[in-house]
Write a protein that holds these residues in place. Structure first.
Motif, PDB file in Angstrom:
ATOM      1  N   ARG A 128       0.891  -1.170   0.000  1.00 34.68           N
ATOM      2  CA  ARG A 128       0.000   0.000   0.000  1.00 34.68           C
ATOM      3  C   ARG A 128       0.921   1.210   0.000  1.00 34.68           C
ATOM      4  NH1 ARG A 128       0.277  -4.024   2.560  1.00 34.68           N
ATOM      5  NH2 ARG A 128       0.123  -3.109   4.615  1.00 34.68           N
ATOM      6  N   VAL A 129       0.930   1.892  -1.137  1.00 40.84           N
ATOM      7  CA  VAL A 129       1.909   2.950  -1.379  1.00 40.84           C
ATOM      8  C   VAL A 129       1.219   4.299  -1.356  1.00 40.84           C
ATOM      9  CG1 VAL A 129       3.621   3.781  -3.047  1.00 40.84           C
ATOM     10  CG2 VAL A 129       3.030   1.348  -2.968  1.00 40.84           C
ATOM     11  N   MET A 130       1.722   5.236  -0.564  1.00 41.89           N
ATOM     12  CA  MET A 130       1.157   6.591  -0.631  1.00 41.89           C
ATOM     13  C   MET A 130       2.199   7.537  -1.204  1.00 41.89           C
ATOM     14  SD  MET A 130      -0.731   8.910   2.227  1.00 41.89           S
ATOM     15  CE  MET A 130      -2.099   7.819   2.314  1.00 41.89           C
ATOM     16  N   ILE A 131       1.761   8.382  -2.145  1.00 44.20           N
ATOM     17  CA  ILE A 131       2.704   9.312  -2.776  1.00 44.20           C
ATOM     18  C   ILE A 131       2.459  10.712  -2.234  1.00 44.20           C
ATOM     19  CG2 ILE A 131       3.574  10.186  -4.971  1.00 44.20           C
ATOM     20  CD1 ILE A 131       2.623   7.574  -6.201  1.00 44.20           C
ATOM     21  N   CYS A 132       3.487  11.260  -1.591  1.00 50.88           N
ATOM     22  CA  CYS A 132       3.359  12.565  -0.933  1.00 50.88           C
ATOM     23  C   CYS A 132       4.341  13.553  -1.567  1.00 50.88           C
ATOM     24  CB  CYS A 132       3.701  12.461   0.547  1.00 50.88           C
ATOM     25  SG  CYS A 132       2.856  11.131   1.387  1.00 50.88           S
ATOM     26  N   GLY A 133       4.123  14.807  -1.300  1.00 44.43           N
ATOM     27  CA  GLY A 133       5.027  15.847  -1.785  1.00 44.43           C
ATOM     28  C   GLY A 133       4.297  17.170  -1.813  1.00 44.43           C
ATOM     29  N   ARG A 134       5.046  18.217  -2.111  1.00 38.38           N
ATOM     30  CA  ARG A 134       4.437  19.536  -2.181  1.00 38.38           C
ATOM     31  C   ARG A 134       3.598  19.636  -3.440  1.00 38.38           C
ATOM     32  NH1 ARG A 134       7.857  23.348   1.061  1.00 38.38           N
ATOM     33  NH2 ARG A 134       6.127  24.675   0.568  1.00 38.38           N
ATOM     34  N   GLU A 135       2.947  20.812  -3.592  1.00 36.72           N
ATOM     35  CA  GLU A 135       2.206  21.068  -4.833  1.00 36.72           C
ATOM     36  C   GLU A 135       3.134  20.893  -6.019  1.00 36.72           C
ATOM     37  OE1 GLU A 135       0.325  24.884  -5.079  1.00 36.72           O
ATOM     38  OE2 GLU A 135      -0.951  24.349  -3.393  1.00 36.72           O
ATOM     39  N   ASN A 136       2.570  20.429  -7.112  1.00 31.39           N
ATOM     40  CA  ASN A 136       3.356  20.295  -8.348  1.00 31.39           C
ATOM     41  C   ASN A 136       4.666  19.567  -8.143  1.00 31.39           C
ATOM     42  OD1 ASN A 136       1.828  21.459 -10.448  1.00 31.39           O
ATOM     43  ND2 ASN A 136       2.118  23.441  -9.469  1.00 31.39           N
ATOM     44  N   ASN A 281       2.276   0.948   3.856  1.00 30.16           N
ATOM     45  CA  ASN A 281       3.582   0.474   4.325  1.00 30.16           C
ATOM     46  C   ASN A 281       4.737   1.044   3.509  1.00 30.16           C
ATOM     47  OD1 ASN A 281       2.936  -1.127   2.096  1.00 30.16           O
ATOM     48  ND2 ASN A 281       4.158  -2.846   2.824  1.00 30.16           N
ATOM     49  N   ILE A 282       4.424   1.782   2.431  1.00 23.41           N
ATOM     50  CA  ILE A 282       5.495   2.465   1.686  1.00 23.41           C
ATOM     51  C   ILE A 282       5.048   3.895   1.397  1.00 23.41           C
ATOM     52  CG2 ILE A 282       6.843   2.515  -0.460  1.00 23.41           C
ATOM     53  CD1 ILE A 282       6.623  -0.520  -0.522  1.00 23.41           C
ATOM     54  N   VAL A 283       5.819   4.858   1.884  1.00 19.31           N
ATOM     55  CA  VAL A 283       5.480   6.264   1.658  1.00 19.31           C
ATOM     56  C   VAL A 283       6.534   6.835   0.719  1.00 19.31           C
ATOM     57  CG1 VAL A 283       5.095   8.507   2.749  1.00 19.31           C
ATOM     58  CG2 VAL A 283       4.585   6.403   4.014  1.00 19.31           C
ATOM     59  N   ILE A 284       6.126   7.211  -0.473  1.00 20.25           N
ATOM     60  CA  ILE A 284       7.070   7.837  -1.408  1.00 20.25           C
ATOM     61  C   ILE A 284       6.957   9.346  -1.225  1.00 20.25           C
ATOM     62  CG2 ILE A 284       7.579   8.253  -3.847  1.00 20.25           C
ATOM     63  CD1 ILE A 284       6.579   5.471  -4.481  1.00 20.25           C
ATOM     64  N   VAL A 285       8.095  10.018  -1.040  1.00 18.39           N
ATOM     65  CA  VAL A 285       8.067  11.475  -0.920  1.00 18.39           C
ATOM     66  C   VAL A 285       8.806  12.049  -2.121  1.00 18.39           C
ATOM     67  CG1 VAL A 285       8.646  13.461   0.486  1.00 18.39           C
ATOM     68  CG2 VAL A 285       8.039  11.294   1.582  1.00 18.39           C
ATOM     69  N   LEU A 286       8.087  12.830  -2.900  1.00 11.27           N
ATOM     70  CA  LEU A 286       8.681  13.381  -4.119  1.00 11.27           C
ATOM     71  C   LEU A 286       9.313  14.738  -3.845  1.00 11.27           C
ATOM     72  CD1 LEU A 286       6.172  12.538  -6.990  1.00 11.27           C
ATOM     73  CD2 LEU A 286       8.575  11.900  -6.849  1.00 11.27           C
ATOM     74  N   GLY A 287      10.627  14.792  -3.987  1.00  8.79           N
ATOM     75  CA  GLY A 287      11.349  16.071  -4.008  1.00  8.79           C
ATOM     76  C   GLY A 287      11.267  16.917  -2.768  1.00  8.79           C
ATOM     77  N   SER A 288      11.132  16.356  -1.586  1.00  8.19           N
ATOM     78  CA  SER A 288      11.037  17.189  -0.400  1.00  8.19           C
ATOM     79  C   SER A 288      11.801  16.547   0.755  1.00  8.19           C
ATOM     80  CB  SER A 288       9.558  17.403  -0.062  1.00  8.19           C
ATOM     81  OG  SER A 288       9.442  18.272   1.011  1.00  8.19           O
TER      82      SER A 288
END
Ligand SMILES: Nc1ncnc2c1ncn2[C@@H]1O[C@H](COP(=O)(O)OP(=O)(O)OP(=O)(O)O)[C@@H](O)[C@H]1O
Length: 457
Positions: A128-136, A281-288
Motif C-alpha cells: 500500500r503505497v502513498m505518494i506525498c510531496g508539495r504542490e506540483n 507500508n510504503i510512503v514515497i516522498v517526491l522532491g522534499s
C-alpha cells in the motif's frame, strides 16, 4: 533545479506544422496545449508511453488542454501535428533521468506483489503505497505511472485519490478509488466516472472502471478538515473491503495519491492520519527532503496492522512537472464537468433534460462558514433558488429521510446539474447522464467547484 545531462533545449512556442522527432531511451517529449488548440501524436516506431500507458503504433492520439509528456524506455520516433509549446528533455544516460528511479520503484513494488501472491489467499497484502510531496511535485503522474505499469504486468492495483482538487475517474471536489485491472486511456486517463457508473450511449475503447466516490464539495483539505478526515476514513474502509474481498487486488495492493500539504505539523498530522487509515507500508516522498525526514522520524516506530514496518522512500521530483495556473485548472475542471455529461470526441453521451418541481427534489448544503467554525458542520435542507443554476450536485446513495451526517458521508451514485431555475413556476431544468427519475435520493450542493460554464449554452 538543473539536472546534469539534461539538454536545455529552448521551448518552442508553437509548432503548427508536422514534425518528426526521435527520442533516445529515457528522453521525454514535454508539451503544453491550450484549451483552444490541439496536438496529434503518432508513434511511428519504437515504444512510447504517456503516464503508465503505452501508445499503440501508428494510432493518432489527440490532446487538448493538457500539460504532459510522452516518454520512451526503449527509444522511439514520434510524428507531431498541431500547435503547442513543446520541448525534448534529453539525458546523456538513463541514470540522469528521474524516470529511471520511478521505473526501479515499480520493479521493487512488483517484486513485493510477487512475494505475497502465493500467500494472498491467507490474507497477505501487496504494497500500500502513498505518494506525498508539495504542490506540483508530480504525485498524480507518478501514481498513474506506477498503476499503469503494474497493470501492464498483470497486476490489479487499487488507485485512490485523496486530493479533492482533482478528480480520479470522477468530478473535482471528490475523493475516490477504483481497481485498475485494465489499461488506462492514453488521451485522458482521468476521465470516465460518468461513463463508468451510468449507462452510456457511446462505446468505450478502454474497459470501464467503476470507482467508489465520496463527495467533499470543497477545493482544499484545509477548508473542512473534519469532513475530509471522515471521508478519508470511509474511503479507506471501502478500499479495505475491496482488498479483503478480492485476492488478486489484495496481492496487487494500492497506490494512493495524497493531497499536497505544507511541511508544517498540521500537514504531517493529516498525512499520518491517512497513512494509518490506509495501512500504508510504503510512503514515497517526491522532491522534499524535509518532509521525508519528518515522516521518517514519525513513522520509525510505527507498524501497519499486519505488523509491517513503514518505509519512507524519498524520490527526486522531475524538473518537467508543469506549473498549472488558476485559469488552466479552471479550464480542466470545466472540461471534466462537460465530459461527464456530454462525453468527449470519442464517446458522445446524450444526457437527459428533465423538468422537475421544487417539491420533487431534496437538496442539502453545509451551513454557512460562520456557523461551521462554531461546531462540526452538518448538512441542512437548502431552499431552491436561482443561485443554483449551472451548479453540479452529488446524488447520494442514501435516503432523504436519513440523518444529515449519514447523507453527508454516503457514497456518490452520480451527479446532476441544474440548467435553469424557474422560481415563478417553481420548476427546475435538470441535466442528468441517465433518463431515470431522481427518486428518493438526496442531492448535495457543495461549495466547489463553482459553475463556470453554461452546460446547455
Ligand atoms: N516530466 C514531465 N514533463 C512534462 N510535464 C509533466 C512531467 N511530469 C508531470 N508533468 C505535468 O505537470 C503537471 C503536474 O503534475 P502532477 O499533477 O503529477 O503533480 P501533483 O504533485 O500531483 O500536483 P498537485 O499539486 O495538483 O497535487 C501535470 O499536468 C503533469 O502532467
Amino acid at each position: 533545479m538543473s539536472i546534469p545531462g539534461l539538454g536545455q533545449l529552448a521551448a518552442e512556442p508553437a509548432a503548427s506544422d508536422n514534425k518528426t522527432i526521435t527520442l533516445q531511451p529515457y528522453w521525454e517529449w514535454r508539451f503544453s496545449v491550450t484549451r483552444n488548440a490541439s496536438v496529434t501524436v503518432r508513434l511511428l516506431s519504437g515504444t512510447a508511453n504517456r503516464e503508465g500507458t503505452e501508445l499503440a503504433l501508428n494510432r493518432a492520439y489527440k490532446f487538448s488542454n493538457t500539460k504532459s509528456f510522452i516518454y520512451t524506455l526503449q527509444g522511439c520516433t514520434l510524428e507531431i501535428t498541431g500547435s503547442c509549446e513543446n520541448r525534448v528533455a534529453e539525458y546523456a544516460t538513463p541514470e540522469e533521468s528521474p524516470l529511471l528511479t520511478y521505473v526501479n520503484m515499480h520493479f521493487a513494488l512488483q517484486e513485493e506483489r510477487r512475494k505475497v501472491e502465493s500467500n494472498a489467499a491467507r490474507g497477505a497484502q501487496g504494497p500500500r503505497v502513498m505518494i506525498c510531496g508539495r504542490e506540483n511535485s508530480g504525485k498524480t503522474n507518478l501514481a498513474r505511472m506506477l498503476v499503469g505499469w503494474a497493470t501492464r504486468m498483470g497486476s490489479q492495483p487499487l488507485m485512490a485519490n485523496l486530493d479533492p482538487n482533482e478528480g480520479l475517474l470522477s468530478l473535482p471536489g471528490t475523493l475516490s478509488a477504483a481497481v485498475y485491472g485494465t489499461l488506462m486511456d492514453v488521451e485522458e486517463p482521468a476521465g470516465g466516472f460518468g461513463i463508468g457508473s451510468t449507462p452510456s450511449s457511446g462505446p468505450s475503447a478502454v474497459p470501464v472502471k467503476v470507482p467508489v466516490v465520496y463527495y467533499y464539495g470543497r477545493e482544499k483539505v484545509e477548508d473542512d478538515v473534519a469532513h475530509w478526515k471522515d471521508l478519508t476514513r470511509k474511503l479507506a474502509s471501502s478500499v479495505r473491503a475491496k482488498l479483503n474481498k478480492d485476492k488478486d487486488v489484495r496481492a496487487s495492493g494500492a497506490v494512493i495519491d495524497a493531497p499536497s500539504f505544507g511541511e508544517g505539523k498540521e500537514g504531517l498530522d493529516l498525512l499520518q492520519f491517512a497513512i494509518t487509515e490506509f495501512s500504508v507500508n510504503i510512503v514515497i516522498v517526491l522532491g522534499s527532503p524535509q518532509l521525508s525526514e519528518d515522516l521518517q522520524r514519525r513513522l520509525a516506530d510505527e507498524k501497519t496492522p499486519l505488523g509491517e514496518p513503514i518505509y519512507v522512500v524519498p524520490l527526486e521530483r522531475s524538473d518537467g512537472v508543469a506549473e498549472r495556473d488558476g485559469q488552466f485548472m479552471r479550464a480542466t475542471r470545466d472540461a471534466a464537468i462537460k465530459e461527464f455529461f456530454f462525453g468527449d470526441a470519442k464517446r458522445t453521451l446524450s444526457p437527459s433534460t428533465q423538468s422537475v418541481g421544487f417539491d420533487d427534489v431534496a437538496i442539502f448544503k453545509s451551513p454557512d462558514e460562520s456557523e461551521a467554525y462554531e461546531e462540526q458542520p452538518v448538512l441542512e435542507a437548502a431552499d431552491i433558488s436561482a443561485e443554483m443554476s449551472h451548479w453540479t450536485f452529488a446524488v447520494m446513495n442514501a435516503s432523504v429521510n436519513d440523518p444529515p451526517e449519514t447523507i453527508r458521508q454516503a457514497p456518490v451514485i452520480g451527479f446532476i446539474a441544474i440548467a435553469d431555475v424557474d422560481e415563478d413556476r417553481r420548476r427546475l431544468k435538470v441535466l442528468s447522464p441517465t433518463s431515470g427519475r431522481l427518486g428518493n435520493q438526496p442531492l448535495v450542493w457543495g461549495r466547489w467547484p463553482e459553475p463556470y460554464i453554461n452546460l446547455l449554452g
